[in-house]
Write an enzyme that holds these catalytic residues in place. Sequence first.
Site, PDB file in Angstrom:
ATOM      1  N   HIS A  75       0.514  -1.255  -0.150  1.00  0.00           N
ATOM      2  CA  HIS A  75       0.095  -0.016  -0.063  1.00  0.00           C
ATOM      3  C   HIS A  75       0.663   1.133   0.001  1.00  0.00           C
ATOM      4  O   HIS A  75       0.307   2.048  -0.067  1.00  0.00           O
ATOM      5  CB  HIS A  75      -1.072  -0.135   1.202  1.00  0.00           C
ATOM      6  CG  HIS A  75      -2.392   0.439   0.855  1.00  0.00           C
ATOM      7  ND1 HIS A  75      -3.629   0.101   1.407  1.00  0.00           N
ATOM      8  CD2 HIS A  75      -2.961   1.178  -0.258  1.00  0.00           C
ATOM      9  CE1 HIS A  75      -4.664   0.498   0.692  1.00  0.00           C
ATOM     10  NE2 HIS A  75      -4.188   1.246  -0.246  1.00  0.00           N
ATOM     11  N   ASP A 125     -10.030  -0.939   3.191  1.00  0.00           N
ATOM     12  CA  ASP A 125      -9.098  -1.448   3.792  1.00  0.00           C
ATOM     13  C   ASP A 125      -9.516  -2.046   5.222  1.00  0.00           C
ATOM     14  O   ASP A 125     -10.569  -1.477   5.780  1.00  0.00           O
ATOM     15  CB  ASP A 125      -8.100  -0.263   3.969  1.00  0.00           C
ATOM     16  CG  ASP A 125      -6.538  -0.841   4.180  1.00  0.00           C
ATOM     17  OD1 ASP A 125      -6.610  -1.571   4.884  1.00  0.00           O
ATOM     18  OD2 ASP A 125      -5.783  -0.062   3.663  1.00  0.00           O
ATOM     19  N   HIS A 160      -7.689  -1.372   7.512  1.00  0.00           N
ATOM     20  CA  HIS A 160      -6.627  -0.622   8.320  1.00  0.00           C
ATOM     21  C   HIS A 160      -6.903   1.099   7.799  1.00  0.00           C
ATOM     22  O   HIS A 160      -7.161   1.066   6.541  1.00  0.00           O
ATOM     23  CB  HIS A 160      -5.314  -1.165   8.034  1.00  0.00           C
ATOM     24  CG  HIS A 160      -4.983  -2.426   8.633  1.00  0.00           C
ATOM     25  ND1 HIS A 160      -4.903  -3.446   7.847  1.00  0.00           N
ATOM     26  CD2 HIS A 160      -4.785  -2.923   9.777  1.00  0.00           C
ATOM     27  CE1 HIS A 160      -4.858  -4.449   8.345  1.00  0.00           C
ATOM     28  NE2 HIS A 160      -4.440  -4.388   9.770  1.00  0.00           N
ATOM     29  N   ASP A 196      -4.176   2.741   7.843  1.00  0.00           N
ATOM     30  CA  ASP A 196      -3.009   3.373   7.421  1.00  0.00           C
ATOM     31  C   ASP A 196      -2.580   4.811   7.856  1.00  0.00           C
ATOM     32  O   ASP A 196      -2.151   5.544   6.769  1.00  0.00           O
ATOM     33  CB  ASP A 196      -2.871   3.035   5.767  1.00  0.00           C
ATOM     34  CG  ASP A 196      -2.853   1.696   5.562  1.00  0.00           C
ATOM     35  OD1 ASP A 196      -3.013   0.843   6.328  1.00  0.00           O
ATOM     36  OD2 ASP A 196      -3.260   1.076   4.474  1.00  0.00           O
ATOM     37  N   HIS A 236       3.752   0.564   5.120  1.00  0.00           N
ATOM     38  CA  HIS A 236       2.521   0.466   4.387  1.00  0.00           C
ATOM     39  C   HIS A 236       1.469   0.785   5.446  1.00  0.00           C
ATOM     40  O   HIS A 236       0.247   0.882   4.996  1.00  0.00           O
ATOM     41  CB  HIS A 236       2.639  -0.910   3.865  1.00  0.00           C
ATOM     42  CG  HIS A 236       2.285  -2.004   4.912  1.00  0.00           C
ATOM     43  ND1 HIS A 236       1.881  -3.531   4.650  1.00  0.00           N
ATOM     44  CD2 HIS A 236       2.439  -2.007   6.221  1.00  0.00           C
ATOM     45  CE1 HIS A 236       1.692  -4.037   5.485  1.00  0.00           C
ATOM     46  NE2 HIS A 236       2.201  -3.288   6.740  1.00  0.00           N
ATOM     47  N   ASP A 241      -7.298  -2.407  -0.703  1.00  0.00           N
ATOM     48  CA  ASP A 241      -6.471  -3.193  -0.150  1.00  0.00           C
ATOM     49  C   ASP A 241      -6.875  -4.526  -0.077  1.00  0.00           C
ATOM     50  O   ASP A 241      -8.282  -4.724   0.468  1.00  0.00           O
ATOM     51  CB  ASP A 241      -5.896  -2.808   1.223  1.00  0.00           C
ATOM     52  CG  ASP A 241      -4.992  -3.265   1.952  1.00  0.00           C
ATOM     53  OD1 ASP A 241      -5.089  -4.476   1.675  1.00  0.00           O
ATOM     54  OD2 ASP A 241      -4.225  -2.668   2.580  1.00  0.00           O
ATOM     55  N   ASP A 252      -6.778  -6.835   2.165  1.00  0.00           N
ATOM     56  CA  ASP A 252      -7.230  -7.142   3.427  1.00  0.00           C
ATOM     57  C   ASP A 252      -8.793  -6.502   3.876  1.00  0.00           C
ATOM     58  O   ASP A 252      -9.131  -6.859   4.922  1.00  0.00           O
ATOM     59  CB  ASP A 252      -6.199  -7.051   4.485  1.00  0.00           C
ATOM     60  CG  ASP A 252      -6.173  -5.139   4.879  1.00  0.00           C
ATOM     61  OD1 ASP A 252      -6.835  -4.551   4.477  1.00  0.00           O
ATOM     62  OD2 ASP A 252      -4.886  -5.080   5.490  1.00  0.00           O
ATOM     63  N   GLU A 254      -1.517  -4.649  -1.880  1.00  0.00           N
ATOM     64  CA  GLU A 254      -1.207  -5.646  -0.891  1.00  0.00           C
ATOM     65  C   GLU A 254      -1.474  -7.139  -1.279  1.00  0.00           C
ATOM     66  O   GLU A 254      -1.464  -8.090  -0.471  1.00  0.00           O
ATOM     67  CB  GLU A 254      -2.163  -5.443   0.488  1.00  0.00           C
ATOM     68  CG  GLU A 254      -1.570  -4.129   1.386  1.00  0.00           C
ATOM     69  CD  GLU A 254      -0.201  -4.126   2.027  1.00  0.00           C
ATOM     70  OE1 GLU A 254       0.294  -5.164   2.041  1.00  0.00           O
ATOM     71  OE2 GLU A 254       0.429  -3.222   1.997  1.00  0.00           O
TER      72      GLU A 254
HETATM   73 MN   LIG Z   1      -3.629  -0.947   3.620  1.00  0.00          MN
END
Ligand SMILES: [Mn+2]
Length: 309
Positions: free
Chosen positions: A99, A126, A128, A130, A143, A229, A231, A274
């Site tokens: 990322h 995402d 997260h 980030d 990232h 992302d 995830d 990712e």
């Molecule tokens: Mn991310």
Amino acid sequence: MEQSILLVGVPTDHGSRRTGCLMGPDALRAADISTRLSRLGYDVSDAGNITTDPTEEIHHPNPKIHHLADYAALIGKLDQYCETMLKEGPVPVFMGGDHCIAAGILPALARASEEAGQEQFLLWLDAHTDFQTLESTDTGNLHGTPVTYIIGDPSFDGVIPRPAAPIKPENICMMGIRSVDPAEQARIARTSIDVHDMRAIDEFGVATPLRRFIDRVRRANGRLHVSLDVDFLDPEIAPAVGTTVSGGVNHREAHLIMEILYDSGLVTSVDIAELNPFLDVRGKTSELIVDLIASLFGQRVLDTHRRSI
Ligand SMILES: [Mn+2]
């Protein structure tokens, strides 16, 4: 959307200590991303991969930080690349890479939007936020920092030049969030970033908050970048990512997001981050991502004929 798409590989994996995201662009190519988008009627070309030269490490008082020079080089390279590429007009689909790529792409897009007299918006899909700073990260994994960088946070001053055109926090919408550390949570609450965590998605679904955001983009005559992302998705359906968090977005929720985005006609650029093919199971994550990108570019449920599994 424009009728032509440019695929751009950005194979990087210095954003964490786990290797494998370098293979992301090639896994998406092997999953036929180009053909799938061509079949939807687009003129698709593949620009190959953007790479950066290894440089000497930049040191930072936080000893955990690693690969800072690679991060700075990547931001510089992507910024420069986008400057030329964006003038040519196709919708870019950046294939990461971790990322960190977002830290180079978004400021360049924002600058191009500014020059065109438009606002740049960002949909961040995402697990997260980030939103770490160079001081706050306890993993040292860069990232986890791109959103902090692209809004022009001063914590990068003296290390990496501030983006010429930062993204306005109020122009960022995050969905799928389910892993945020307390310091990150406190910092993000002080911004006007619109955060929809998984609890909100459980209660209200994906369509309502997404449509609200799309309306804002439309009213502002904005340009919309989608940063996906891997995830963001539940690890059961998308295992090929180093930062799995259970309880993610399911198959239909993810497609619905893409379908609504396509219907909006507002998406001007995309990145996929990712994807770590080293962790995949018989290519299923790469295939799902390609399928989602096809939905983002107009594939409809009724057009698909899925094999039974
Ligand atoms: Mn991310």
